[in-house]
Motif scaffolding. Structure first.
Motif, PDB file in Angstrom:
ATOM      1  N   TRP A  20      13.174 -17.505  53.521  1.00 16.58           N
ATOM      2  CA  TRP A  20      11.799 -17.775  52.899  1.00 16.58           C
ATOM      3  C   TRP A  20      11.729 -18.212  51.353  1.00 16.58           C
ATOM      4  N   SER A  21      11.511 -17.391  51.317  1.00 19.61           N
ATOM      5  CA  SER A  21      10.671 -16.289  50.190  1.00 19.61           C
ATOM      6  C   SER A  21      11.786 -16.476  49.123  1.00 19.61           C
ATOM      7  N   ASP A  22      13.637 -16.599  49.387  1.00 19.44           N
ATOM      8  CA  ASP A  22      14.123 -16.545  48.286  1.00 19.44           C
ATOM      9  C   ASP A  22      14.193 -17.741  47.160  1.00 19.44           C
ATOM     10  N   LYS A  23      14.032 -17.504  45.822  1.00 20.66           N
ATOM     11  CA  LYS A  23      14.142 -19.013  45.716  1.00 20.66           C
ATOM     12  C   LYS A  23      15.360 -19.252  45.275  1.00 20.66           C
ATOM     13  N   SER A  24      17.138 -18.431  45.239  1.00 20.31           N
ATOM     14  CA  SER A  24      17.775 -18.920  44.447  1.00 20.31           C
ATOM     15  C   SER A  24      18.515 -19.760  45.494  1.00 20.31           C
ATOM     16  N   LYS A  25      17.850 -19.859  46.950  1.00 21.88           N
ATOM     17  CA  LYS A  25      18.755 -20.912  47.852  1.00 21.88           C
ATOM     18  C   LYS A  25      18.543 -22.399  48.373  1.00 21.88           C
ATOM     19  N   ILE A  26      19.529 -23.446  47.944  1.00 21.39           N
ATOM     20  CA  ILE A  26      19.201 -24.509  47.117  1.00 21.39           C
ATOM     21  C   ILE A  26      19.763 -24.986  49.035  1.00 21.39           C
ATOM     22  N   VAL A  27      19.335 -26.012  49.250  1.00 21.13           N
ATOM     23  CA  VAL A  27      19.731 -26.720  50.366  1.00 21.13           C
ATOM     24  C   VAL A  27      20.807 -28.379  50.280  1.00 21.13           C
ATOM     25  N   THR A  28      21.875 -28.533  50.687  1.00 19.16           N
ATOM     26  CA  THR A  28      22.301 -29.733  50.424  1.00 19.16           C
ATOM     27  C   THR A  28      22.374 -30.126  51.466  1.00 19.16           C
ATOM     28  N   ILE A  29      23.460 -31.979  50.778  1.00 19.29           N
ATOM     29  CA  ILE A  29      23.170 -32.763  52.236  1.00 19.29           C
ATOM     30  C   ILE A  29      25.119 -32.506  53.128  1.00 19.29           C
ATOM     31  N   GLY A  30      25.688 -31.953  52.820  1.00  9.63           N
ATOM     32  CA  GLY A  30      26.794 -31.439  53.556  1.00  9.63           C
ATOM     33  C   GLY A  30      27.275 -33.012  53.731  1.00  9.63           C
ATOM     34  N   ILE A  31      27.468 -32.633  55.740  1.00  4.53           N
ATOM     35  CA  ILE A  31      28.242 -33.818  56.155  1.00  4.53           C
ATOM     36  C   ILE A  31      27.747 -35.570  55.853  1.00  4.53           C
ATOM     37  N   ALA A  32      26.113 -35.158  55.098  1.00  2.38           N
ATOM     38  CA  ALA A  32      25.968 -36.760  55.282  1.00  2.38           C
ATOM     39  C   ALA A  32      26.481 -37.619  54.108  1.00  2.38           C
ATOM     40  N   GLY A  33      26.730 -36.774  52.951  1.00  9.07           N
ATOM     41  CA  GLY A  33      26.997 -36.984  51.963  1.00  9.07           C
ATOM     42  C   GLY A  33      28.453 -37.618  51.783  1.00  9.07           C
ATOM     43  N   SER A  34      29.961 -36.552  53.024  1.00 13.95           N
ATOM     44  CA  SER A  34      30.822 -37.260  53.473  1.00 13.95           C
ATOM     45  C   SER A  34      30.556 -38.832  53.895  1.00 13.95           C
ATOM     46  N   ALA A  35      29.482 -38.721  55.279  1.00 13.65           N
ATOM     47  CA  ALA A  35      29.860 -39.967  56.292  1.00 13.65           C
ATOM     48  C   ALA A  35      28.758 -40.919  55.282  1.00 13.65           C
ATOM     49  N   ALA A  36      28.419 -40.663  54.308  1.00 19.96           N
ATOM     50  CA  ALA A  36      27.980 -41.906  52.925  1.00 19.96           C
ATOM     51  C   ALA A  36      28.516 -42.372  52.308  1.00 19.96           C
ATOM     52  N   HIS A  37      29.560 -41.739  51.986  1.00 16.52           N
ATOM     53  CA  HIS A  37      30.535 -42.311  50.924  1.00 16.52           C
ATOM     54  C   HIS A  37      31.541 -43.354  51.645  1.00 16.52           C
ATOM     55  N   ALA A  38      32.130 -42.446  53.310  1.00 19.16           N
ATOM     56  CA  ALA A  38      32.982 -43.297  53.699  1.00 19.16           C
ATOM     57  C   ALA A  38      32.611 -44.364  54.319  1.00 19.16           C
ATOM     58  N   LEU A  39      31.215 -44.536  54.723  1.00 17.95           N
ATOM     59  CA  LEU A  39      30.651 -45.885  54.696  1.00 17.95           C
ATOM     60  C   LEU A  39      30.272 -46.329  53.204  1.00 17.95           C
ATOM     61  N   ALA A  40      30.376 -46.278  52.289  1.00 19.63           N
ATOM     62  CA  ALA A  40      30.260 -47.257  51.272  1.00 19.63           C
ATOM     63  C   ALA A  40      31.380 -47.272  51.121  1.00 19.63           C
ATOM     64  N   THR A  41      32.731 -46.478  50.535  1.00 21.47           N
ATOM     65  CA  THR A  41      33.747 -47.044  50.261  1.00 21.47           C
ATOM     66  C   THR A  41      34.877 -48.143  51.273  1.00 21.47           C
ATOM     67  N   ARG A  42      34.133 -47.958  52.332  1.00 24.45           N
ATOM     68  CA  ARG A  42      34.582 -48.498  53.850  1.00 24.45           C
ATOM     69  C   ARG A  42      35.686 -48.726  54.632  1.00 24.45           C
ATOM     70  N   SER A  43      36.019 -46.745  54.504  1.00 20.30           N
ATOM     71  CA  SER A  43      37.032 -46.285  54.797  1.00 20.30           C
ATOM     72  C   SER A  43      36.804 -45.672  55.958  1.00 20.30           C
TER      73      SER A  43
END
Length: 114
Positions: A20-43
């Protein structure tokens, strides 16, 4: 060196919880971003399997691959190509485990057919 990965965001989240103390790590949205794009483009579309047994096999396989990818902090391409080309010891160990897992899965499938 880093490549596009679906597993890495979850591995980074696990790594972040462990260190937890390592400040060089970032958390990304992962698969949630893919799902949001698929829903937004109706694919977005639902797909299924032909039987309950096939569904169960795919769920177990996906679970094992996910656990392996997160535990190894990367995927087969990341370790097998990028990591081995940089002579990373962890990538050689991961690649050996990937090959052993593939051989074990093939033997299991051949056993089921026979």
């Amino acid at each position: 060196m880093e490549s596009l990965s679906f597993v890495a965001p979850y591995a980074y989240a696990l790594d972040l919880l462990m260190m937890w103390s390592d400040k060089s790590k970032i958390v990304t949205i992962g698969i949630a971003g893919s799902a949001a794009h698929a829903l937004a483009t109706r694919s977005f579309r639902w797909e299924g399997f032909s039987s309950a047994e096939e569904t169960a096999n795919h769920l177990v396989d996906g679970l094992l691959m996910g656990v392996g990818g997160i535990t190894a902090l990367g995927c087969t391409v990341g370790h097998g190509i990028s990591g081995v080309s940089t002579l990373a010891l962890g990538s050689f160990i991961t690649l050996a485990a990937i090959i052993a897992g593939g051989v074990a899965a093939l033997r299991y499938q051949l056993w089921r057919l026979g």
